[in-house]
Design an enzyme around this catalytic site. Structure first.
Site, PDB file in Angstrom:
ATOM      1  N   TYR A   1      43.108  46.097  56.776  1.00 56.95           N
ATOM      2  CA  TYR A   1      43.536  45.003  57.640  1.00 56.95           C
ATOM      3  C   TYR A   1      43.849  43.740  56.839  1.00 56.95           C
ATOM      4  O   TYR A   1      44.871  43.083  57.053  1.00 56.95           O
ATOM      5  CB  TYR A   1      42.425  44.731  58.658  1.00 56.95           C
ATOM      6  CG  TYR A   1      42.701  43.650  59.669  1.00 56.95           C
ATOM      7  CD1 TYR A   1      43.671  43.819  60.657  1.00 56.95           C
ATOM      8  CD2 TYR A   1      41.965  42.463  59.657  1.00 56.95           C
ATOM      9  CE1 TYR A   1      43.903  42.825  61.607  1.00 56.95           C
ATOM     10  CE2 TYR A   1      42.188  41.472  60.595  1.00 56.95           C
ATOM     11  CZ  TYR A   1      43.159  41.656  61.559  1.00 56.95           C
ATOM     12  OH  TYR A   1      43.390  40.662  62.493  1.00 56.95           O
TER      13      TYR A   1
ATOM     14  N   LYS B   1      47.482  41.903  56.569  1.00 59.02           N
ATOM     15  CA  LYS B   1      47.667  40.519  57.003  1.00 59.02           C
ATOM     16  C   LYS B   1      48.081  39.619  55.840  1.00 59.02           C
ATOM     17  O   LYS B   1      48.827  38.648  56.044  1.00 59.02           O
ATOM     18  CB  LYS B   1      46.396  40.000  57.670  1.00 59.02           C
ATOM     19  CG  LYS B   1      46.115  40.640  59.029  1.00 59.02           C
ATOM     20  CD  LYS B   1      47.308  40.541  59.973  1.00 59.02           C
ATOM     21  CE  LYS B   1      46.962  40.902  61.404  1.00 59.02           C
ATOM     22  NZ  LYS B   1      48.147  40.857  62.300  1.00 59.02           N
TER      23      LYS B   1
END
Length: 274
Positions: free
Chosen positions: A166, A170
Site C-alpha cells: 500500500y 501510494k
C-alpha cells in the site's frame, strides 16, 4: 449557482465511504457525477442521494482494475453528460502483511487498484481532454481549468509497518501526480494529490477482533483495527480524533474548486495535523 455548475466529474469508488462523500460534495456544488463502485447497489444509492438533492449523476459499476474499465468510465461521462472536467481517483482498499508474509498476489492487487488503475483512467481521459482543449482554441474560446485529484495516504509519504504494498502504491501516486501536472499544464489541467491520515471508514471502524472482511472480486480481505491501537492512533493526532469521510471529501473539494486553479503538482495532507 454552484462553483462547479456545468462541470462533469468522475469519482471512482464512490458508492461508499469517502468516495460517496466526495461525489455528494461535488454534486452539491453543481457538478454532474459519474459514480463508480464494484457493486451496483451502493453506486445506485449514491446516485439516488444526489438526485434527491437536485443533482445529476449516473453509475458506471465495475472494478477499476478490469481491462477496458478506464475507457468505459471516461466514455460514460462523455455519453451521459457531454464532457469531462474533474477526475478523482479514489477507489481502493488495503491488504496488509509484513513483508516476509506478503504474497505476490497481495502486492499486485494493491498496486493494480491504487496505481495502475489511476494511470489507466488518466490515459483514457487524455484524448477527450486534448480534443476539448483544441475545440475551444479553434473557436477562440477560453480553455477552462480542469482538475485531477489522486487519493494517497500518509503511508505513501512516511511508510507504515505491515503495508509495504500500500505504501509503495501510494508513493507511486505522488510521482504520477507530479508528472501529469507537468504534462497536462498545457491543457490547463491541475493535478494534485490528497494524502489521508486516519479517517473513520468501514476499513478502520471494524474491530480486528471480530474477524471482519470485505469481498473484493471473490477475495475475502480482512479489515479492521485493534481497538487499543485505534485509540492510540487517535491520541497521536493533534486534533485528538480520526477524521470523518465528509471531512476527507472537503479536502478533495478544495482542489476541485476555482480558487485552486493555480495549484498543481502538490500533495495536501488531510490528517488532523499528524
Amino acid at each position: 449557482m454552484g462553483k462547479l455548475d456545468g462541470k462533469v466529474a468522475l469519482v471512482s469508488g464512490s458508492g461508499r465511504g469517502i468516495g460517496r462523500e466526495i461525489a455528494l460534495k461535488l454534486a452539491g456544488d453543481g457538478a454532474a457525477v459519474v459514480v463508480n463502485d464494484l457493486d451496483d447497489g451502493p453506486a445506485k444509492e449514491t446516485v439516488a442521494a444526489i438526485e434527491e438533492s437536485g443533482g445529476r449523476a449516473i453509475t458506471c459499476t465495475g472494478s477499476v482494475t478490469e481491462a477496458g474499465f478506464a475507457e468505459r468510465f471516461v466514455q460514460t461521462a462523455v455519453d451521459g453528460f457531454g464532457g469531462l472536467d474533474v477526475i478523482v481517483n479514489n477507489a481502493g482498499y488495503t491488504w496488509d502483511s509484513v513483508i516476509q508474509k506478503l504474497t505476490d498476489e497481495q502486492w499486485d492487487a494493491i498496486l493494480d487498484v491504487h496505481l495502475k488503475a489511476p494511470f489507466r483512467i488518466l490515459r483514457a481521459a487524455q484524448p477527450v481532454i486534448s480534443a476539448a482543449v483544441k475545440r475551444a482554441q479553434a473557436a477562440g474560446e477560453p480553455v477552462p481549468c480542469r482538475k485531477v485529484v489522486n487519493i494517497s495516504s500518509i503511508a505513501g509519504l512516511d511508510g507504515n509497518a505491515g503495508q509495504a504494498n500500500y505504501a509503495a502504491a501510494k508513493a507511486g501516486v505522488t510521482g504520477l501526480t507530479k508528472t501529469l501536472a507537468k504534462e497536462w499544464g498545457r491543457y490547463n489541467v491541475t493535478v494534485n494529490t490528497v494524502a489521508f491520515g486516519l479517517i473513520r471508514t468501514r476499513l478502520t471502524e471494524t474491530s480486528a477482533d471480530t474477524g471482519g472482511t470485505i469481498d473484493v472480486q471473490g477475495r475475502e480481505i480482512r479489515v479492521g483495527v485493534n481497538p487499543d491501537l485505534l485509540a492510540q492512533l487517535e491520541r497521536s493526532v493533534p486534533l485528538g480524533r480520526a477524521g470523518t469521510p465528509a471531512e476527507a471529501a472537503g479536502a478533495v473539494y478544495l482542489l476541485c474548486q476555482p480558487e485552486s486553479d493555480y495549484v498543481s503538482g502538490q500533495t495536501l495532507v488531510c490528517a488532523g495535523g499528524f
